[in-house]
Design a protein around this motif. Structure first.
Motif, short mmCIF file in Angstrom:
data_model
loop_
_atom_site.label_atom_id
_atom_site.label_comp_id
_atom_site.label_asym_id
_atom_site.label_seq_id
_atom_site.Cartn_x
_atom_site.Cartn_y
_atom_site.Cartn_z
N PRO A 170 -8.77 -3.74 -6.05
CA PRO A 170 -7.86 -4.86 -5.85
C PRO A 170 -6.66 -4.32 -5.47
O PRO A 170 -5.81 -4.86 -4.79
N VAL A 171 -6.31 -3.38 -6.01
CA VAL A 171 -4.70 -2.87 -5.84
C VAL A 171 -4.72 -2.45 -4.53
O VAL A 171 -3.63 -2.67 -3.81
N PHE A 172 -5.46 -1.62 -3.82
CA PHE A 172 -5.36 -1.23 -2.27
C PHE A 172 -5.93 -2.36 -1.45
O PHE A 172 -5.17 -2.12 -0.40
N ARG A 173 -6.48 -3.34 -1.74
CA ARG A 173 -6.62 -4.60 -0.88
C ARG A 173 -5.41 -4.97 -0.65
O ARG A 173 -5.08 -5.76 0.58
N TYR A 174 -4.67 -5.32 -1.74
CA TYR A 174 -3.16 -5.88 -1.75
C TYR A 174 -2.17 -5.02 -1.25
O TYR A 174 -1.55 -5.51 -0.22
N LEU A 175 -2.38 -3.63 -1.11
CA LEU A 175 -1.57 -2.84 -0.68
C LEU A 175 -1.55 -2.79 0.91
O LEU A 175 -0.66 -2.75 1.67
N ALA A 176 -2.86 -2.74 1.06
CA ALA A 176 -3.09 -2.97 2.82
C ALA A 176 -2.66 -4.29 3.33
O ALA A 176 -2.31 -4.36 4.42
N GLU A 177 -2.71 -5.30 2.54
CA GLU A 177 -2.08 -6.77 2.95
C GLU A 177 -0.50 -6.66 3.33
O GLU A 177 -0.11 -6.97 4.00
N LYS A 178 -0.09 -5.88 2.43
CA LYS A 178 1.43 -5.74 2.19
C LYS A 178 2.11 -4.90 3.20
O LYS A 178 2.92 -4.90 3.55
N SER A 179 1.26 -3.73 3.36
CA SER A 179 1.83 -2.64 4.27
C SER A 179 0.66 -2.02 5.27
O SER A 179 0.38 -2.66 6.24
N ALA A 180 -0.27 -1.37 4.65
CA ALA A 180 -1.39 -0.54 5.57
C ALA A 180 -2.30 0.06 4.41
O ALA A 180 -1.61 0.72 3.47
N SER A 181 -3.38 0.04 4.86
CA SER A 181 -4.53 1.17 4.08
C SER A 181 -4.02 2.53 4.37
O SER A 181 -3.56 2.91 5.23
N PRO A 182 -4.36 3.47 3.40
CA PRO A 182 -4.06 4.92 3.47
C PRO A 182 -4.99 5.37 4.64
O PRO A 182 -6.09 4.94 4.71
N LYS A 183 -4.33 6.19 5.48
CA LYS A 183 -5.12 6.87 6.40
C LYS A 183 -5.55 8.30 6.19
O LYS A 183 -6.34 8.89 6.76
N TRP A 184 -5.19 8.45 4.88
CA TRP A 184 -5.64 9.80 4.13
C TRP A 184 -5.18 10.19 2.59
O TRP A 184 -4.61 9.03 2.25
N ASN A 185 -5.60 11.14 2.09
CA ASN A 185 -5.26 11.19 0.70
C ASN A 185 -4.01 11.40 0.48
O ASN A 185 -3.15 11.89 1.37
N PHE A 186 -3.55 10.91 -0.40
CA PHE A 186 -2.15 11.11 -1.26
C PHE A 186 -1.00 10.44 -0.43
O PHE A 186 -0.03 10.92 -0.16
N TYR A 187 -1.46 9.37 0.05
CA TYR A 187 -0.71 8.01 0.48
C TYR A 187 0.07 7.64 -0.69
O TYR A 187 -0.44 7.38 -1.77
N LYS A 188 1.16 7.37 -0.67
CA LYS A 188 2.03 6.84 -1.77
C LYS A 188 2.68 5.65 -1.45
O LYS A 188 3.23 5.11 -0.31
N TYR A 189 2.77 4.54 -2.37
CA TYR A 189 3.26 3.23 -2.56
C TYR A 189 4.17 3.00 -3.57
O TYR A 189 3.65 3.10 -4.82
N VAL A 190 5.35 2.71 -3.09
CA VAL A 190 6.39 2.30 -4.18
C VAL A 190 6.43 0.80 -4.32
O VAL A 190 6.78 0.10 -3.07
#
Length: 176
Positions: free
Chosen positions: A126-146
């Motif tokens: 659920p956290v990354f679904r939300y982050l994808a809606e608000k910005s974008a899904s990670p395209k690799w490891n160690f993507y950071k979201y503030v």
């Protein structure tokens, strides 16, 4: 009569606190290599969050050291760091105990690490679904979201942006 009043007052207060939790954090997740669950709303309590999708066998894995330094530097100022191990890019250990060893023993991670989960696609947590809606899904490891404490402001940084970079530091300080 006093008991009814205090029960109603506590219900209103606790209900108000829960209402402040952003929906994307309103769930329980299992801690890495543990049977313990953590409620992400209780963990963050309306604080800004640095969310990172991690992997144990990636060229960016040494960023754990810098993430731990960020955690130590900003925890007293309210920042919560949460790591989400994922095998979405085929660089995570097969066994959770090995992931835990990399995080805790090899890199001394003390911030919250959760059990491996998907961070992109239809299986994303659920956290990354939300982050994808608000910005974008990670395209690799160690993507950071503030993410701001209310969950409304999301700033995304790719793997090459190091945790100690001026760019990420400014973003963190802007939400504290």
């Amino acid at each position: 009569m006093k008991t009814i009043f205090w029960t109603a007052a506590l219900t209103l207060v606790s209900g108000g606190a829960l209402a402040q939790c952003p929906d994307y954090l309103n769930y329980d997740a299992k801690r890495l290599h543990s049977s313990e669950k953590v409620n992400l709303c209780e963990l963050t309590q309306g604080k800004p969050v640095l969310i990172v999708n991690t992997a144990s066998n990636c060229g960016f894995t040494p960023q754990f050291k810098q993430l731990e330094a960020i955690n130590r530097l900003y925890a007293d100022k309210g920042l919560v760091v949460i790591g989400f191990p994922s095998d979405d890019f085929f660089q995570e250990e097969d066994d959770e105990k090995d992931t835990a060893k990399v995080c805790y023993l090899n890199y001394g991670v003390s911030f919250t690490m959760l059990s491996p989960s998907a961070v992109r696609g239809s299986d994303a947590n659920p956290v990354f679904r939300y982050l994808a809606e608000k910005s974008a899904s990670p395209k690799w490891n160690f993507y950071k979201y503030v993410v701001s404490g209310d969950g409304e402001q999301v700033m995304q940084f790719n793997s090459r942006v190091t945790p100690d970079s001026e760019e990420l530091t400014k973003a963190i300080e802007s939400v504290l």
